[in-house]
Design an enzyme around this catalytic site. Structure first.
Site, PDB file in Angstrom:
ATOM      1  CG  ASN A 152      -0.276  -0.347   2.494  1.00  0.00           C
ATOM      2  OD1 ASN A 152       0.327  -1.412   2.636  1.00  0.00           O
ATOM      3  ND2 ASN A 152      -0.331   0.550   3.454  1.00  0.00           N
ATOM      4  CD  GLN A 180      -3.692  -0.051  -1.429  1.00  0.00           C
ATOM      5  OE1 GLN A 180      -3.887   0.487  -2.512  1.00  0.00           O
ATOM      6  NE2 GLN A 180      -4.058   0.512  -0.296  1.00  0.00           N
ATOM      7  CB  ALA A 201     -16.219  -2.109  -0.373  1.00  0.00           C
ATOM      8  CB  CYS A 326      -2.200   3.251   9.774  1.00  0.00           C
ATOM      9  SG  CYS A 326      -3.183   2.573   8.461  1.00  0.00           S
TER      10      CYS A 326
HETATM   11  C1  LIG Z   1      -6.446  -0.167   3.600  1.00  0.00           C
HETATM   12  C2  LIG Z   1      -5.729  -1.434   3.797  1.00  0.00           C
HETATM   13  C3  LIG Z   1      -6.108  -2.344   4.793  1.00  0.00           C
HETATM   14  C4  LIG Z   1      -7.219  -2.048   5.767  1.00  0.00           C
HETATM   15  O1  LIG Z   1      -8.482  -2.104   5.178  1.00  0.00           O
HETATM   16  P1  LIG Z   1      -9.718  -1.444   5.932  1.00  0.00           P
HETATM   17  O2  LIG Z   1     -10.906  -1.830   5.113  1.00  0.00           O
HETATM   18  O3  LIG Z   1      -9.481   0.031   5.937  1.00  0.00           O
HETATM   19  O4  LIG Z   1      -9.769  -2.038   7.299  1.00  0.00           O
HETATM   20  C5  LIG Z   1      -5.423  -3.529   4.908  1.00  0.00           C
HETATM   21  N1  LIG Z   1      -4.409  -3.827   4.065  1.00  0.00           N
HETATM   22  C6  LIG Z   1      -4.016  -2.996   3.092  1.00  0.00           C
HETATM   23  C7  LIG Z   1      -2.904  -3.390   2.187  1.00  0.00           C
HETATM   24  C8  LIG Z   1      -4.656  -1.764   2.934  1.00  0.00           C
HETATM   25  O5  LIG Z   1      -4.238  -0.930   1.981  1.00  0.00           O
END
Ligand SMILES: *Cc1c(COP(=O)(O)O)cnc(C)c1O
Length: 399
Positions: A152, A180, A201, A326
């Protein structure tokens, strides 16, 4: 602020208007609980099952292997904790990487406190895991391999097919955090030997707070949320009907023209990369040059703090990120940039720009012009940069 340029699509995406329209009736008229017996509730149940079919179709699998969840983090937690619990009699070892999302890394750290053993694989300077190191890490008591599909922060796409083959060869389960990648790249869970896959989603034009976990038939995963018998007894709680419907529509839209759309985004992204590397000195691109998500660009600018960059870009109406959403707000440099071997002071000056199909070449030109000016201004205030220039002049004079 007249202009808003949103370049943080790895953090979240806008809900597509068609997705919103599809969701609306399930807030208003069709509010029935899909588990109720009367005819009125049937419409909700049918809509949820229709969405399940759409997700399954996208993965090339069957609807009864798709379980709806509250998003990517929940899916990751469920897959990893669930597996380590269900297969504790085989062993308590799992293998992951140093560049996973915190939803995976913090889950692994939690499991270590519970007595599990975790191998965190290194990655190379482009963010790729080594298949040799992966295979060498497998032990008789290894239960699970969890490697993300695409990173990500730096966008690197991991060799998932090869990892799946290694897992299969050694009889180890394979989970991938595809948050992603899903909706942006074709994924066949059978061809890639994926046993569990997490997606969310809101990373592909759907609403927040809904996602799914694909669980291959035969994988003995217990429920993560205990309660009612929803999701075939594996994930209790009244289904988020509008959310699931919205995710279904987003899946359908993501599947349409995926290849052309992703190609077009990559063209705009490549223009961004070329311009930044050409116009801004002491900049570097992070992540693999080819094996990367089509919408991701991640740079480091020497002598710059990523946080200051974000604030000044924000004043120009540009939404960007440094590291991941985060970790923003903390001063720790990104664990991903450290894992690809960047020293702390360079990792601090990182900027992630993630595009959508709405991003135009003109947007990119505006952003790079502003970025160039901001970098110049920030470096103008940096004593480190001043020292650096002096030492460079000294070197030149000595030549
Ligand atoms: C955004 C993300 C998550 C978390 O997903 P949420 O639906 O926001 O809990 C987990 N893994 C990756 C690689 C992400 O980019």
């Amino acid at each position: 602020m007249e202009k808003l340029i949103y370049l943080d699509n790895a953090a979240t995406t806008a809900v597509k208007p068609e997705v919103f329209e599809e969701m609306k009736p399930y807030f208003l008229g069709n509010y029935g609980n899909p588990n109720s017996v009367y005819t009125f509730a049937q419409e909700s149940k049918n809509a949820v099952e229709h969405a399940r079919g759409l997700v399954a179709g996208m993965l090339g699998t069957k609807a009864n292997e798709v379980y709806f969840t509250g998003g990517g983090s929940e899916s990751d937690n469920w897959a990893i904790k669930g597996c380590m619990q269900a297969y504790a009699s085989k062993g308590r070892h799992l293998i992951t990487t140093k560049i996973e999302h915190h939803a995976v890394l913090h889950t692994c750290e939690y499991l270590e406190k519970q007595g599990c053993e975790v191998t965190y694989l290194d990655v190379d300077e482009n963010g790729l895991v080594s298949l040799e190191a992966l295979e060498a890490a497998i032990r008789p008591e290894t239960v699970l391999i969890s490697v993300m599909f695409a990173n990500n922060e730096i966008g690197t796409v991991e060799p998932i097919r090869e990892i799946g083959a290694i897992a299969k060869k050694h009889g180890v389960l394979f989970h991938t955090d595809a948050v992603q990648a899903f909706g942006h790249t074709p994924i066949s869970v059978d061809e890639l030997n994926i046993d569990m896959l997490s997606a969310s989603a809101h990373k592909f034009g759907g609403p927040k707070g809904v996602g799914f976990l694909y669980i291959r038939k035969g994988v003995k995963l217990g429920p993560y949320i205990h309660g009612g018998a929803q999701e075939r007894g594996k994930r209790a709680g009244t289904s988020n009907v509008p959310g699931i419907v919205g995710m279904g529509k987003a899946v359908q839209m993501a599947a349409e023209h995926m290849e052309e759309r992703e190609k077009q985004i990559a063209v705009v992204r490549d223009h961004l990369i070329e311009r930044v590397l050409r116009d801004i000195p002491y900049a570097r691109l992070n992540g693999h040059r080819q094996q990367r998500l089509s919408n991701n660009a991640n740079f480091c600018f020497r002598f710059i703090e990523g946080e200051s960059l974000l604030i000044m870009l924000d004043q120009k109406g540009i939404c960007a990120s440094s590291g991941s959403a985060c970790t923003s707000g903390s001063l720790d440099p990104s664990h991903v940039l450290l894992a690809i071997g960047l020293p702390h002071e360079i990792a601090h000056g990182s900027l992630r720009l993630t595009l959508s199909e709405e991003t135009t070449l003109a947007d990119i030109d505006y952003v790079v012009d502003e970025l160039k000016a901001i970098v110049q201004r920030l470096r103008g205030m940096s004593p480190l940069y001043e020292d650096f220039l002096k030492s460079e002049e000294g070197k030149k004079a000595a030549e």
